[in-house]
Design an enzyme around this catalytic site. Structure first.
Site, mmCIF file in Angstrom:
data_model
loop_
_atom_site.group_PDB
_atom_site.id
_atom_site.type_symbol
_atom_site.label_atom_id
_atom_site.label_comp_id
_atom_site.label_asym_id
_atom_site.label_seq_id
_atom_site.Cartn_x
_atom_site.Cartn_y
_atom_site.Cartn_z
ATOM 1 N N LYS A 53 3.189 -1.417 -5.043
ATOM 2 C CA LYS A 53 3.745 -0.428 -4.098
ATOM 3 C C LYS A 53 5.174 -0.078 -4.494
ATOM 4 O O LYS A 53 5.581 1.089 -4.440
ATOM 5 C CB LYS A 53 3.674 -0.978 -2.665
ATOM 6 C CG LYS A 53 2.228 -1.059 -2.157
ATOM 7 C CD LYS A 53 2.050 -1.939 -0.933
ATOM 8 C CE LYS A 53 0.550 -2.138 -0.669
ATOM 9 N NZ LYS A 53 0.266 -3.073 0.411
ATOM 10 N N GLN A 97 3.515 -6.810 4.388
ATOM 11 C CA GLN A 97 2.335 -7.192 3.603
ATOM 12 C C GLN A 97 1.539 -8.267 4.336
ATOM 13 O O GLN A 97 2.081 -9.315 4.677
ATOM 14 C CB GLN A 97 2.770 -7.678 2.207
ATOM 15 C CG GLN A 97 1.614 -7.969 1.273
ATOM 16 C CD GLN A 97 0.793 -6.724 0.933
ATOM 17 O OE1 GLN A 97 1.347 -5.667 0.656
ATOM 18 N NE2 GLN A 97 -0.517 -6.837 0.956
ATOM 19 N N ASP A 120 1.468 1.978 7.368
ATOM 20 C CA ASP A 120 0.131 1.393 7.258
ATOM 21 C C ASP A 120 -0.766 1.854 8.408
ATOM 22 O O ASP A 120 -1.961 1.576 8.413
ATOM 23 C CB ASP A 120 0.226 -0.146 7.294
ATOM 24 C CG ASP A 120 -0.148 -0.769 5.952
ATOM 25 O OD1 ASP A 120 -0.666 -0.042 5.084
ATOM 26 O OD2 ASP A 120 0.087 -1.976 5.793
#
Ligand code: NAP
Length: 287
Positions: A53, A97, A120
């Site tokens: 990422k 994460q 997200d």
């Protein structure tokens, strides 16, 4: 024999689109989008994911920061750091994460993310917005599935779509995105009694169960589109949830694993971060 949907090529197209917009912003004197990835602990797979990422966002000219916190981080410390990122004007996207190390509460951590920066799409505000059909940030993998589906040219409206898996990360949001596009959606899970019959009736199959070979090729309706989200390690090899070779003989379009949905997820994260940046500039998502 099915057309293989090329996720790597489509992800590259998404990155090119995002990269062009970022370059135009810079040329116009606007700031680049800012993304922070927050990693707690030293899980090797998570390190690989956040590394990717970081690399991809930098390559497109984003401001990109990596916050690495020790496994000993407390819930209050983690949420404090997330809120600090939420308060920073130069950051548009906050990605925590997952999974977090044992003892940390992922749901509570997600709640600490400013919904306007929740790239997200996991915050209840964004999941609720998806449910209600309101604007908001959508989860990345489901967005990737929809984008790949659109490359096939197959009409989603009125199609019978079967989604296997009902997680908040993949199954539920994919089903909502398909419903928003007027598909007739059936959601299957581990208690579904006759998965074979459901798949056999489907014009579109999205498999997100995390069970290798769960969807037998012989179940697939001739001419269907098969989107395989599954990522399973079998004898060191990455395989999906669908028996690929057998399904490819019946489907009209199918995603491979690897090289299908996988590459799309990070590309859609970058697009979400750019969209969050633009939405914040328009003054949306405050309060
Ligand atoms: P998850 O949270 O474990 O959810 C799995 C879902 O599959 C659950 O809803 C479960 O049903 C259902 N399921 C399990 N066994 C089943 C069976 N035999 N028949 C029907 N349904 C069954 O997993 P997830 O996070 O959604 O991920 C799903 C898969 O996608 C995994 O392989 C993951 O690695 C992959 N993935 C890929 C990407 C990507 O970028 N390509 C991103 C995210 C996830 P119950 O609810 O009844 O337990």
């Amino acid at each position: 024999v099915a057309r293989i949907i090329d996720g790597r090529a489509e992800a590259e197209r998404v990155r090119a689109e995002v990269g062009r917009t970022v370059a135009q912003r810079k040329a116009a004197g606007l700031r680049p989008p800012g993304l922070v990835t927050i990693l707690v602990g030293d899980d090797p797979a998570s390190q690989v994911y956040v590394g990717r990422k970081q690399r991809e966002s930098r390559a497109l000219g984003f401001v990109s920061e990596q916050l690495t916190l020790p496994t000993s981080t407390t819930q209050a410390q983690l949420e404090g750091r997330i809120r600090e990122c939420g308060a920073r004007a130069d950051l548009d996207g906050i990605l925590v994460q997952l999974p977090l190390p044992p003892g940390l509460d992922a749901d509570a951590a997600v709640l600490a993310i400013d919904p306007a920066k929740d790239v997200d799409g996991l915050h209840p505000c964004n999941q609720g917005a998806l449910f209600l059909g309101l604007p908001g940030l959508r989860p990345c993998t489901p967005l990737g599935c929809m984008r790949l589906l659109d490359t096939t040219g197959v009409e989603v409206r009125g199609a019978r779509a079967v989604v296997i898996g009902r997680s908040a990360l993949v199954g539920k949001p994919v089903a909502m995105l398909l419903l928003a596009r007027d598909a007739t959606v059936v959601m299957c899970h581990s208690r579904t009694t006759d998965l074979a019959a459901q798949v056999a009736a489907a014009d579109i199959v999205v498999a997100a169960a995390g069970r290798p070979g769960l969807v037998r090729g012989a179940w697939v309706k001739p001419g269907a589109v098969v989107i395989d989200v599954g990522m399973n390690r079998v004898e060191g090899k990455l395989v999906g949830d669908v028996e690929f070779a057998e399904a490819a003989e019946r489907a009209a379009h199918i995603t491979p694993v690897p090289g299908g949905v996988g590459p799309m997820t990070v590309a859609m994260l970058l697009r979400n971060t750019l969209e969050a940046c633009e939405a914040r500039e328009r003054g949306e998502g405050k309060g």
